[in-house]
Structure formats: structure tokens, C-alpha cells
Design a protein around this motif. Structure first.
Motif, PDB file in Angstrom:
ATOM      1  N   THR A  89       0.831  -1.202   0.000  1.00  0.00           N
ATOM      2  CA  THR A  89       0.000   0.000   0.000  1.00  0.00           C
ATOM      3  C   THR A  89       0.867   1.254   0.000  1.00  0.00           C
ATOM      4  O   THR A  89       0.672   2.173  -0.801  1.00  0.00           O
ATOM      5  N   VAL A  90       1.838   1.295   0.901  1.00  0.00           N
ATOM      6  CA  VAL A  90       2.748   2.446   0.959  1.00  0.00           C
ATOM      7  C   VAL A  90       3.589   2.528  -0.311  1.00  0.00           C
ATOM      8  O   VAL A  90       3.848   3.614  -0.840  1.00  0.00           O
ATOM      9  N   HIS A  91       4.003   1.378  -0.810  1.00  0.00           N
ATOM     10  CA  HIS A  91       4.799   1.354  -2.043  1.00  0.00           C
ATOM     11  C   HIS A  91       4.026   1.974  -3.200  1.00  0.00           C
ATOM     12  O   HIS A  91       4.555   2.810  -3.953  1.00  0.00           O
ATOM     13  N   ASP A  92       2.767   1.602  -3.358  1.00  0.00           N
ATOM     14  CA  ASP A  92       1.960   2.135  -4.459  1.00  0.00           C
ATOM     15  C   ASP A  92       1.619   3.606  -4.247  1.00  0.00           C
ATOM     16  O   ASP A  92       1.589   4.390  -5.206  1.00  0.00           O
ATOM     17  N   LEU A  93       1.357   3.996  -3.008  1.00  0.00           N
ATOM     18  CA  LEU A  93       1.062   5.403  -2.736  1.00  0.00           C
ATOM     19  C   LEU A  93       2.276   6.286  -3.022  1.00  0.00           C
ATOM     20  O   LEU A  93       2.131   7.413  -3.510  1.00  0.00           O
ATOM     21  N   PHE A  94       3.452   5.783  -2.734  1.00  0.00           N
ATOM     22  CA  PHE A  94       4.662   6.553  -3.025  1.00  0.00           C
ATOM     23  C   PHE A  94       4.816   6.751  -4.538  1.00  0.00           C
ATOM     24  O   PHE A  94       5.093   7.862  -5.012  1.00  0.00           O
ATOM     25  N   GLY A  95       4.639   5.684  -5.305  1.00  0.00           N
ATOM     26  CA  GLY A  95       4.727   5.817  -6.759  1.00  0.00           C
ATOM     27  C   GLY A  95       3.675   6.757  -7.311  1.00  0.00           C
ATOM     28  O   GLY A  95       3.948   7.555  -8.216  1.00  0.00           O
ATOM     29  N   LEU A  96       2.467   6.681  -6.766  1.00  0.00           N
ATOM     30  CA  LEU A  96       1.398   7.567  -7.216  1.00  0.00           C
ATOM     31  C   LEU A  96       1.716   9.022  -6.893  1.00  0.00           C
ATOM     32  O   LEU A  96       1.469   9.917  -7.712  1.00  0.00           O
ATOM     33  N   ILE A 142       5.066  15.062 -10.653  1.00  0.00           N
ATOM     34  CA  ILE A 142       5.577  15.394 -11.990  1.00  0.00           C
ATOM     35  C   ILE A 142       4.444  15.864 -12.893  1.00  0.00           C
ATOM     36  O   ILE A 142       4.587  16.836 -13.655  1.00  0.00           O
ATOM     37  N   PHE A 143       3.306  15.204 -12.802  1.00  0.00           N
ATOM     38  CA  PHE A 143       2.160  15.570 -13.638  1.00  0.00           C
ATOM     39  C   PHE A 143       1.707  16.995 -13.354  1.00  0.00           C
ATOM     40  O   PHE A 143       1.477  17.786 -14.285  1.00  0.00           O
ATOM     41  N   CYS A 144       1.580  17.341 -12.085  1.00  0.00           N
ATOM     42  CA  CYS A 144       1.137  18.696 -11.729  1.00  0.00           C
ATOM     43  C   CYS A 144       2.194  19.739 -12.082  1.00  0.00           C
ATOM     44  O   CYS A 144       1.856  20.865 -12.470  1.00  0.00           O
ATOM     45  N   ALA A 145       3.471  19.380 -11.953  1.00  0.00           N
ATOM     46  CA  ALA A 145       4.530  20.325 -12.311  1.00  0.00           C
ATOM     47  C   ALA A 145       4.459  20.671 -13.792  1.00  0.00           C
ATOM     48  O   ALA A 145       4.593  21.838 -14.184  1.00  0.00           O
ATOM     49  N   VAL A 146       4.240  19.664 -14.625  1.00  0.00           N
ATOM     50  CA  VAL A 146       4.120  19.923 -16.062  1.00  0.00           C
ATOM     51  C   VAL A 146       2.832  20.671 -16.366  1.00  0.00           C
ATOM     52  O   VAL A 146       2.810  21.628 -17.153  1.00  0.00           O
TER      53      VAL A 146
END
Length: 233
Positions: free
Chosen positions: A21-28, A34-38
Motif C-alpha cells: 500500500t505504501v509502495h503504491d502510494l509513493f509511486g502515485l 511530476i504531472f502537476c509540475a508539467v
């Protein structure tokens, strides 16, 4: 599953929560950052995400000096531009060497040798007579289609790069670098230097893929843990 503790839990396994769960939340969270920065700060990203030509007013009396595809097509576009009559002659030389090597291995099989000779003669005739633009399209399409054959071209005894010889990773990095270089020169305007670099990277690209049945078997892999070995039922 055969290696379990007294409570019946696999010794090599971990609970889904909280680890995965933490692993996937970190990737998300990294992706959303990055998405919001672009999205908010660089929506055009220097003309790579939204092409710069889209913001130039249309002028029917003027052709743009340089037309490049979107960034994820540029490596294959670079291969297309690198396929000229000169590079076709190089392809002919490579095909001839490969044909002679294969003929030597089939020297005791006359029928197969005759079929190989006929096929090589036709291939060399086609390369010499058909326009290089056609072969550019073939190279560009073949670069995409070749990727689908990778699962069958990899003849290594182990699948994980972790247990393969270390130089296998170096070969993979060279392939990745060649792909990135092709993408860069696909964006830039044509130049003699860029042409020869693109030709070299094109041969690296195809060499990595179609020589994989040979080089993937070289070297001594490290022992694979028993828990990672697949035993078909």
C-alpha cells in the motif's frame, strides 16, 4: 508456498498492507508531482509535450524549415532519415557477412544451403534495386515490430537481470543510450554528424535485438534462489 512457518504463512511473503500500500502510494505521489509540475508550470515543456509548431500562425505561403514528429516517435523517425543509399550499402555488407556465417554452419546440408543462397541473392538484389526510401519505412516499422519478439529472442538461462552476468546490464544500457540518442537526433535538423550517429545507433538497436539469441547465452549467471525457480505442475 511450500516454505511456511508454524502459522501457515509463507516465509518468503509479506502482507499486502502496509508494505505494498505504501509502495503504491509513493509511486502515485511521485507521478502526481511530476504531472502537476508539467500541467501548471510547463504545459508545453519546451515544445516536447505540445509541439512548438502548434503555436505558430498558419502561413500557406511558407513551409516550416524543419518538421519533426512528436517526441515518442523521434527515435523511429531518426532511423527513417538515417536509411539512405549509403546506409543501405552498409546493410548489404552486414547481410552478406551474416549470410556467409550462416552458410558455413550449413555447409553439410546442401538443400538448406541452396535455400539460403537463393534467399540471400534475392535480398541483396532487392536492397540494390529498390529505392532507399522504401527501406527506410521497412527499418522504421521493423524497429517497432522487433520489440514484440523479445520474449522469444532472449535465450538466457535466467530471466532476472539481477542474476545475469554484469556485462549484460552494460549491453542493455548501451541499447537504451542508443535509443535516447536516436530520439534526440530525430528532433534536430539533419546534419552529416547526426546522420552517421543515427546510422550507428540504428545498427546498435537492431544488433541488440536480433543478436540476443547469441549474446544472451554468453557468460555464467549467478545461482538463482530456489524460491524463484518456477516448477511447472
Amino acid at each position: 508456498k511450500a516454505n511456511k512457518d508454524a502459522r501457515g504463512n509463507p516465509r518468503d511473503g509479506i502482507p499486502f498492507h502496509p508494505y505494498y500500500t505504501v509502495h503504491d502510494l509513493f509511486g502515485l505521489s511521485v507521478f502526481l508531482t511530476i504531472f502537476c509540475a508539467v500541467l501548471f508550470f510547463a504545459p508545453t515543456f519546451g515544445g516536447y509535450f505540445l509541439e512548438h509548431n502548434n503555436f505558430i500562425p498558419a502561413n500557406p505561403l511558407k513551409t516550416p524549415p524543419h518538421i519533426a514528429p512528436v517526441w515518442y516517435f523521434t527515435p523511429f523517425y531518426s532511423m527513417l532519415r538515417a536509411t539512405t543509399s549509403t546506409s543501405v550499402h552498409i546493410w548489404m555488407a552486414v547481410a552478406s557477412v551474416a549470410g556467409l556465417w550462416r552458410a558455413w554452419s550449413l555447409r553439410r546440408h546442401p538443400l538448406r544451403l541452396a535455400v539460403l543462397a537463393a534467399g540471400m541473392a534475392f535480398l541483396l538484389w532487392a536492397l540494390a534495386t529498390v529505392d532507399a526510401k522504401f527501406w527506410g519505412v521497412v527499418v522504421m516499422g521493423g524497429a517497432v515490430i522487433s520489440l514484440f519478439f523479445l520474449p522469444w529472442l532472449d535465450h538466457s538461462a535466467v530471466k532476472s537481470i539481477r542474476y545475469r552476468p554484469k556485462w549484460h546490464l552494460s549491453v542493455l544500457l548501451v541499447f537504451a543510450l542508443a535509443f535516447v540518442v536516436l530520439g534526440y537526433f530525430g528532433i534536430e535538423e539533419p546534419s552529416p554528424t547526426g546522420y552517421w550517429i543515427s546510422v550507428t545507433c540504428t545498427f546498435i538497436y537492431f544488433g541488440f535485438i536480433w543478436l540476443m539469441p547469441w549474446w544472451s547465452r554468453l557468460g555464467e549467471p549467478r545461482p538463482v534462489p530456489e524460491r524463484l525457480v518456477y516448477h511447472p505442475h
